[in-house]
Motif scaffolding. Sequence first.
Motif, mmCIF file in Angstrom:
data_model
loop_
_atom_site.group_PDB
_atom_site.id
_atom_site.type_symbol
_atom_site.label_atom_id
_atom_site.label_comp_id
_atom_site.label_asym_id
_atom_site.label_seq_id
_atom_site.Cartn_x
_atom_site.Cartn_y
_atom_site.Cartn_z
ATOM 1 N N ARG A 41 0.738 -1.155 0.069
ATOM 2 C CA ARG A 41 0.035 0.053 0.001
ATOM 3 C C ARG A 41 0.721 1.439 -0.101
ATOM 4 N N ALA A 42 0.450 2.301 -1.006
ATOM 5 C CA ALA A 42 1.476 3.416 -0.934
ATOM 6 C C ALA A 42 1.054 4.249 0.347
ATOM 7 N N SER A 43 2.042 4.837 0.522
ATOM 8 C CA SER A 43 1.763 5.775 1.947
ATOM 9 C C SER A 43 0.545 6.571 2.418
ATOM 10 N N ASN A 44 0.125 6.844 1.021
ATOM 11 C CA ASN A 44 -1.039 7.509 1.249
ATOM 12 C C ASN A 44 -2.431 6.884 1.187
ATOM 13 N N GLN A 45 -2.291 5.809 1.127
ATOM 14 C CA GLN A 45 -3.375 4.809 0.919
ATOM 15 C C GLN A 45 -3.466 3.904 2.099
ATOM 16 N N PHE A 46 -2.977 3.885 3.198
ATOM 17 C CA PHE A 46 -3.375 3.274 4.404
ATOM 18 C C PHE A 46 -3.231 4.036 5.765
ATOM 19 N N PRO A 47 -3.919 3.591 6.639
ATOM 20 C CA PRO A 47 -3.916 4.273 7.952
ATOM 21 C C PRO A 47 -2.491 4.526 8.612
ATOM 22 N N GLU A 48 -2.556 5.389 9.579
ATOM 23 C CA GLU A 48 -1.243 5.865 10.202
ATOM 24 C C GLU A 48 -0.699 4.770 10.837
ATOM 25 N N PHE A 49 -1.441 3.614 11.276
ATOM 26 C CA PHE A 49 -1.011 2.610 12.331
ATOM 27 C C PHE A 49 -0.403 1.656 11.429
ATOM 28 N N HIS A 50 -0.411 1.679 9.947
ATOM 29 C CA HIS A 50 0.286 0.585 9.141
ATOM 30 C C HIS A 50 1.830 0.808 9.426
ATOM 31 N N MET A 51 2.413 -0.480 9.622
ATOM 32 C CA MET A 51 3.882 -0.467 9.691
ATOM 33 C C MET A 51 4.317 -0.902 8.519
ATOM 34 N N ALA A 52 5.422 -0.351 8.024
ATOM 35 C CA ALA A 52 6.080 -1.213 6.800
ATOM 36 C C ALA A 52 6.620 -2.464 7.006
ATOM 37 N N ALA A 53 6.194 -3.323 6.019
ATOM 38 C CA ALA A 53 6.802 -4.661 6.181
ATOM 39 C C ALA A 53 8.429 -4.741 6.017
ATOM 40 N N ASN A 54 9.297 -5.651 6.695
ATOM 41 C CA ASN A 54 10.604 -5.594 6.514
ATOM 42 C C ASN A 54 10.645 -6.853 5.665
ATOM 43 N N ALA A 55 12.079 -6.751 5.000
ATOM 44 C CA ALA A 55 12.279 -7.749 4.062
ATOM 45 C C ALA A 55 13.864 -8.348 4.674
ATOM 46 N N THR A 56 13.879 -9.673 4.652
ATOM 47 C CA THR A 56 15.223 -10.229 5.104
ATOM 48 C C THR A 56 15.861 -11.016 4.000
ATOM 49 N N PHE A 57 17.047 -11.003 3.921
ATOM 50 C CA PHE A 57 17.724 -11.829 2.701
ATOM 51 C C PHE A 57 18.762 -12.569 3.364
ATOM 52 N N THR A 58 18.422 -13.929 3.600
ATOM 53 C CA THR A 58 19.303 -14.723 4.297
ATOM 54 C C THR A 58 19.936 -15.844 3.671
ATOM 55 N N ARG A 59 21.283 -15.887 3.655
ATOM 56 C CA ARG A 59 22.120 -16.880 3.025
ATOM 57 C C ARG A 59 22.070 -18.199 3.854
ATOM 58 N N LEU A 60 21.598 -19.281 3.383
ATOM 59 C CA LEU A 60 21.425 -20.363 4.143
ATOM 60 C C LEU A 60 21.905 -21.787 3.433
ATOM 61 N N ASN A 61 22.748 -22.673 4.085
ATOM 62 C CA ASN A 61 22.785 -23.845 3.377
ATOM 63 C C ASN A 61 21.758 -24.696 3.202
ATOM 64 N N ARG A 62 21.902 -25.029 1.797
ATOM 65 C CA ARG A 62 20.869 -26.246 1.569
ATOM 66 C C ARG A 62 20.365 -27.316 2.506
ATOM 67 N N ALA A 63 21.289 -27.635 3.137
ATOM 68 C CA ALA A 63 21.033 -28.768 3.920
ATOM 69 C C ALA A 63 20.062 -28.236 5.311
ATOM 70 N N ASP A 64 19.955 -27.078 5.421
ATOM 71 C CA ASP A 64 19.156 -26.312 6.616
ATOM 72 C C ASP A 64 17.959 -25.975 5.972
ATOM 73 N N LEU A 65 17.410 -26.544 4.860
ATOM 74 C CA LEU A 65 15.996 -26.086 4.479
ATOM 75 C C LEU A 65 15.155 -27.006 5.196
ATOM 76 N N GLY A 66 15.264 -28.243 5.781
ATOM 77 C CA GLY A 66 14.383 -28.847 6.413
ATOM 78 C C GLY A 66 13.984 -27.965 7.959
ATOM 79 N N GLY A 67 15.229 -27.824 8.204
ATOM 80 C CA GLY A 67 15.023 -26.912 9.543
ATOM 81 C C GLY A 67 14.233 -25.629 9.559
ATOM 82 N N LEU A 68 14.420 -25.023 8.201
ATOM 83 C CA LEU A 68 13.665 -24.050 8.013
ATOM 84 C C LEU A 68 12.013 -24.241 7.659
ATOM 85 N N VAL A 69 11.736 -25.449 7.187
ATOM 86 C CA VAL A 69 10.385 -25.703 7.274
ATOM 87 C C VAL A 69 9.726 -26.015 8.820
#
Length: 175
Positions: free
Chosen positions: A12-40
């Motif tokens: 939602r653009a900043s002028n399209q949502f109420p003031e209480f909307h908090m911006a979503a945060n993105a994370t970009f995490t490098r993970l070993n493929r062997a750890d995908l089961g733990g991710l699930v």
Amino acid sequence: MLAVGGGAGIWRASNQFPEFHMAANATFTRLNRADLGGLVAAAQDGDPRALANFLAETGTSVAEYDGDADIFAVLLPILADDYDIDLETSENATLADIAEATDTLVFILTQDDKDRYQETLHPDNFEAEELAELYEDFTEEEADGAGEAMLAAIATLHQALGETDGEHVVVVTAA
């Protein structure tokens, strides 16, 4: 890469949502493929912080996006439909399991994604003005700064793709 959770049109653009909307945060995490089961397992834990905690404890942050991460719910389908950059098709089984357990937008960048899209996804190949028009077409809403936000998100995706290899993936979350 497959995107799960969230849903199209949630940014939602900043002028399209109420003031209480908090911006979503993105994370970009490098993970070993062997750890995908733990991710699930972390996603299915029932604790809303388990997924984030698992990524923080097991992986390494490789990129930062300062904007509202909800933009990825619009950007991913635009990249697929308008640029033939489909980042929503790898690691399907893993992401299907995560999708059942969380509302968080999660997708995984792989070596295959890097091989296919690293050059095409370079930010110099995109124009903010064109991205803004595509945003408006997709959401049927006008939003100031949407093109620039999408261009910044593309730059971050490009950087994160560079961190993948045969043994490691990059898990992207937007919450």
